[in-house]
Design an enzyme around this catalytic site. Structure first.
Site, PDB file in Angstrom:
ATOM      1  N   HIS A   1       0.821  -1.210   0.000  1.00 23.93           N
ATOM      2  CA  HIS A   1       0.000   0.000   0.000  1.00 23.93           C
ATOM      3  C   HIS A   1       0.857   1.264   0.000  1.00 23.93           C
ATOM      4  O   HIS A   1       0.667   2.163  -0.842  1.00 23.93           O
ATOM      5  CB  HIS A   1      -0.914  -0.015   1.229  1.00 23.93           C
ATOM      6  N   GLU A   2       1.795   1.324   0.919  1.00 24.27           N
ATOM      7  CA  GLU A   2       2.616   2.530   1.035  1.00 24.27           C
ATOM      8  C   GLU A   2       3.560   2.701  -0.161  1.00 24.27           C
ATOM      9  O   GLU A   2       3.870   3.818  -0.558  1.00 24.27           O
ATOM     10  CB  GLU A   2       3.414   2.503   2.344  1.00 24.27           C
TER      11      GLU A   2
ATOM     12  N   HIS B   1       1.846   4.720  -2.851  1.00 25.82           N
ATOM     13  CA  HIS B   1       1.974   6.169  -2.624  1.00 25.82           C
ATOM     14  C   HIS B   1       3.383   6.642  -2.975  1.00 25.82           C
ATOM     15  O   HIS B   1       3.562   7.660  -3.654  1.00 25.82           O
ATOM     16  CB  HIS B   1       1.697   6.496  -1.150  1.00 25.82           C
TER      17      HIS B   1
END
Length: 455
Positions: free
Chosen positions: A22-23, A26
């Site tokens: 997920h990170e 980003h």
């Protein structure tokens, strides 16, 4: 204690992988948009490992593995030198900011596809969804089963094993009717598309703590013949504490000769907290044990007895086994389709939680996730990959909810900016963050309460 440590370890590994995916979404898009990333952290709290890369980003693994973050240069948070202002997040166009924020959930969906691709490439042994009966008083009771029937589709969606049937049914919890397609197992090729049944599910109630949607709707799963020999005896169960052991052959219960497993289970369930006498044969010798079944609440809310044993079952017939395995290229579309199914069911369930069609008892927190991670890892790699895909999809969807503390809340503000042509005022954003934090805390509290109530 060993089970606890295994579940904890599996939970940390699973969550670490999903948070990293997920990170990284980003992080990768932020870098592509020219934003300076100051820190990439998996976990919160005190750092247990850190390293500064050649790109100037500090990479951190922290003590509390319940999340992560990507800290980007931002003038709203700190003073930024003049020469670095063009690399600040807030200086980027609204569409670039939308891309950066949405990249996290998108990375979760992509990770699910990768995990499922690997799972189908390795191959998943499964059992065909075959029924040999239906349960009285349930929506499926209208189906007359004269021979083993295979479930071909649920709500128009094709299913290949019981896991897919369960998932498809879960998406219809709260609906007024469900369409199920069945075909005779021995005549699949000549049965065209099978026979369709419309089940009335207006009063269909599913308690996730007590039963699966399959059982709740009334489908009697075909199971191989059961032998009277015990294959499992829980050490902490009533039978184990009384002295019964794996390999014991059931002879009688309360003086009644053992005839079949359903009758044995019926007597146990009707004897909660009452002494029963169980006679077994062990090494040619006949032994009797006094057992007091422990009590638990069943799906109907009534107490039933349980002693913690399972019988030996005959092997599954070859025509009911299926290997969900595909080639290097074929696995990809199957993984994409499976991911879409998970996304669709998850969105439906979340929507029905808010409309009240599904009980909040269906919410699960970190304890349930830890148990699921431990159980799937214990079974094998392919099942752990499937578990990771399921949780990754849910993580992506939850982060897209329009709560200001989540990615979805930020996206809501940015789309308002696209429509109005100006940013949402800081004071409005701050109020939104507080409301969002309160709502998120409330949801987490309910999920944790459910977790503890299931222990």
């Amino acid at each position: 204690m060993i089970d606890f440590l295994w579940n904890l370890g599996s939970f940390v590994v699973a969550l670490g992988i999903l948070i990293a995916a997920h990170e990284y979404g980003h992080f990768w898009v932020a870098r592509k948009c020219g934003v300076k990333v100051e820190r990439f952290s998996i976990g919160f709290g005190k750092a247990i490992w850190r390293k500064t890369g050649q790109d100037g980003t500090e990479y951190v693994i922290a003590m509390i593995p319940l999340g992560g973050y990507v800290k980007m240069l931002d003038e709203r948070v700190e003073d930024v030198p003049e020469e670095l202002k063009e690399q600040a997040f807030n200086r980027k166009s609204v569409w670039q900011r939308i891309a950066i924020v949405s990249a996290g959930p998108i990375a979760n969906f992509l990770f699910a596809i990768v995990a499922l691709y690997a799972m189908y490439l390795i191959g998943v042994p499964a059992i065909k969804p075959v029924i040999d009966s239906t349960i009285a008083g349930t929506p499926a009771a209208q189906i007359v089963v004269k021979e083993p029937m295979q479930v071909m589709a649920v709500g128009g969606q094709k299913v290949r094993d019981w896991e897919e049937v369960n998932l498809a049914l879960a998406g219809h919890i709260g609906d007024s009717e469900v369409e199920i397609t069945l075909a005779p197992l021995e005549r699949l090729e000549s049965s065209d598309n099978g026979q369709r049944y419309i089940l009335n599910t207006k009063d269909w109630q599913v308690n996730p703590e007590k039963q699966l949607p399959i059982t709740a709707i009334g489908l009697g799963m075909f199971r191989p013949s059961v032998l009277p020999e015990l294959a499992m005896v829980s050490k902490d169960g009533a039978a184990g504490l009384a002295g019964l052991a794996v390999g014991d052959t059931l002879v009688a219960i309360n003086g009644e000769k053992y005839t079949d497993w359903p009758r044995f289970v019926e007597i146990i369930q009707n004897s909660a907290n009452k002494l029963v006498s169980i006679t077994v044969r062990r090494d040619g010798e006949q032994l009797s044990f006094d057992v007091t079944p422990k009590s638990r609440e069943n799906a109907a809310g009534k107490l039933e007895g349980v002693i913690g044993v399972a019988p030996t079952a005959q092997p599954w017939p070859d025509n009911m086994k299926v290997q969900l395995e595909y080639g290097f290229f074929e696995s990809f579309p199957v993984a994409v389709d499976k991911t879409w199914q998970l996304v669709s069911v998850s969105i439906k369930m979340i929507g029905k939680l808010f409309t009240g069609d599904v009980s909040v008892k269906n919410l699960s927190g970190p304890i349930s996730i830890a148990q699921g991670a431990g159980n799937s890892a214990d079974v094998g790699l392919v099942y752990f990959l499937g578990f990771l895909a399921l949780i990754s999809v849910n993580l992506g969807i939850i982060n897209l909810l329009p709560l200001p503390v989540l990615d979805g809340g930020h996206l809501l503000y940015y789309f308002i900016e696209v429509i109005t042509g100006r940013p949402v005022p800081e004071k409005v954003q701050e109020i939104g963050f507080r409301i969002g934090a309160a709502l998120l805390l409330m949801l987490m509290s309910v999920a944790l309460f459910n977790d503890f109530s299931r222990l």
